[in-house]
Design an enzyme around this catalytic site. Structure first.
Site, short mmCIF file in Angstrom:
data_model
loop_
_atom_site.label_atom_id
_atom_site.label_comp_id
_atom_site.label_asym_id
_atom_site.label_seq_id
_atom_site.Cartn_x
_atom_site.Cartn_y
_atom_site.Cartn_z
N GLY A 239 0.84 -1.20 0.00
CA GLY A 239 0.00 0.00 0.00
C GLY A 239 0.87 1.24 0.00
N LEU A 240 0.26 2.37 -0.16
CA LEU A 240 0.97 3.64 -0.20
C LEU A 240 1.73 3.91 1.09
CD1 LEU A 240 -1.86 5.82 -1.77
CD2 LEU A 240 0.27 5.15 -2.93
N SER A 241 2.76 4.74 1.00
CA SER A 241 3.45 5.20 2.20
C SER A 241 2.44 5.89 3.11
CB SER A 241 4.56 6.18 1.81
OG SER A 241 5.21 6.69 2.95
N GLY A 242 2.44 5.51 4.39
CA GLY A 242 1.50 6.10 5.33
C GLY A 242 0.16 5.41 5.40
N CYS A 243 -0.01 4.31 4.65
CA CYS A 243 -1.32 3.64 4.65
C CYS A 243 -1.57 2.85 5.92
CB CYS A 243 -1.43 2.71 3.44
SG CYS A 243 -0.39 1.23 3.52
N GLY A 244 -0.50 2.55 6.68
CA GLY A 244 -0.66 1.81 7.93
C GLY A 244 -0.15 0.38 7.88
N LYS A 245 0.49 0.00 6.78
CA LYS A 245 0.89 -1.41 6.65
C LYS A 245 1.90 -1.86 7.69
CE LYS A 245 3.95 -0.06 2.85
NZ LYS A 245 3.54 1.37 2.97
N SER A 246 2.89 -1.02 8.01
CA SER A 246 3.87 -1.41 9.03
C SER A 246 3.24 -1.50 10.41
CB SER A 246 5.03 -0.41 9.05
OG SER A 246 5.80 -0.50 7.87
N SER B 49 6.04 -1.70 -2.28
CA SER B 49 6.05 -2.60 -3.45
C SER B 49 5.02 -2.14 -4.49
CB SER B 49 5.80 -4.06 -3.03
OG SER B 49 4.75 -4.19 -2.11
#
Length: 221
Positions: free
Chosen positions: A33-40, A124
């Site tokens: 997902g986009l940077s800042g989307c919350g994936k980490s 990615s």
């Protein structure tokens, strides 16, 4: 072209042996997902919950991997000569991003074969690169080893969070090739799990991932 002699050596301890010892299947849960989307954030919550349940896991995070396996040319130049750093350092252009994901996919495959639940959190952005990781996992293991999690958070929400200040720099013209701004993000077409990142708390989204892992028989109920 130089002929390369490389032979695969089977291991005395099989993946099935390791999974039996661990008490669960190995797999790769790939958050994109986009940077800042919350994936980490979500991946870390999933990792903690699985760990507390006794599962054997490891989290591969985009920034952390850049500190070791896939550093930039400038980072490598602090410990190697300029030629080495230029040859092996990775930037953020399309080819470098492709190689970044290829390397990570290879490591994730090894962890999967070790029977670990491997959580990978990377922007990615290119669909082809993610699909190649899927193909690698499924060719060396089985269908279902790669679980793609699309954290579908609207761009405006990601920009409002902007944890690294990257969107601000991109909008000001100080950063080129920012995914979602002047470089594309290719959303998954058939992700195993899609999370509405802008409309639910991270804890709720992590619980949905855990529920899916149980439903797929990766971990026990």
């Amino acid at each position: 072209m130089e002929k390369v002699e490389v032979t695969w050596h089977d291991h005395a301890v099989t993946r099935a042996d390791r999974e039996h010892l661990n008490g669960h299947r190995g797999c790769v849960v790939w958050f994109t997902g986009l940077s800042g989307c919350g994936k980490s954030t979500i991946a870390n919550l999933v990792d903690r919950q699985l760990h507390e349940q006794g599962a054997h896991t490891f989290l591969l995070d985009g920034d952390n991997v850049r500190h070791g396996l896939n550093p930039s040319t400038a980072m490598l130049a602090t410990s190697h000569d300029a030629d080495f750093a230029t040859r092996f350092g990775l930037g953020f252009g399309p080819a470098d991003r492709e190689e970044n994901i290829r390397r990570i996919g290879a490591v994730a495959d090894l962890f999967c074969q070790a029977g670990l639940i491997t959580l990978a959190a990377f922007v990615s952005p290119y669909r082809k690169d993610r699909d190649l990781v899927r193909q690698r996992l499924e060719s060396s293991g089985a269908v279902g080893d790669f679980i793609e999690v699309f954290v579908d958070t609207p761009l405006d929400v990601c920009e409002s969070r902007d944890p690294k200040g990257l969107y601000k720099k991109a909008r000001a013209g100080e950063l080129k090739g920012m995914t979602g701004i002047d470089d594309p993000y290719e959303a998954p077409l058939n992700a195993e799990i899609t999370l509405a990142g802008g409309s639910a708390a991270a804890e709720e989204l992590a619980a949905l991932v855990i529920a899916q892992l149980k439903k797929r028989g990766i971990v026990g109920s």
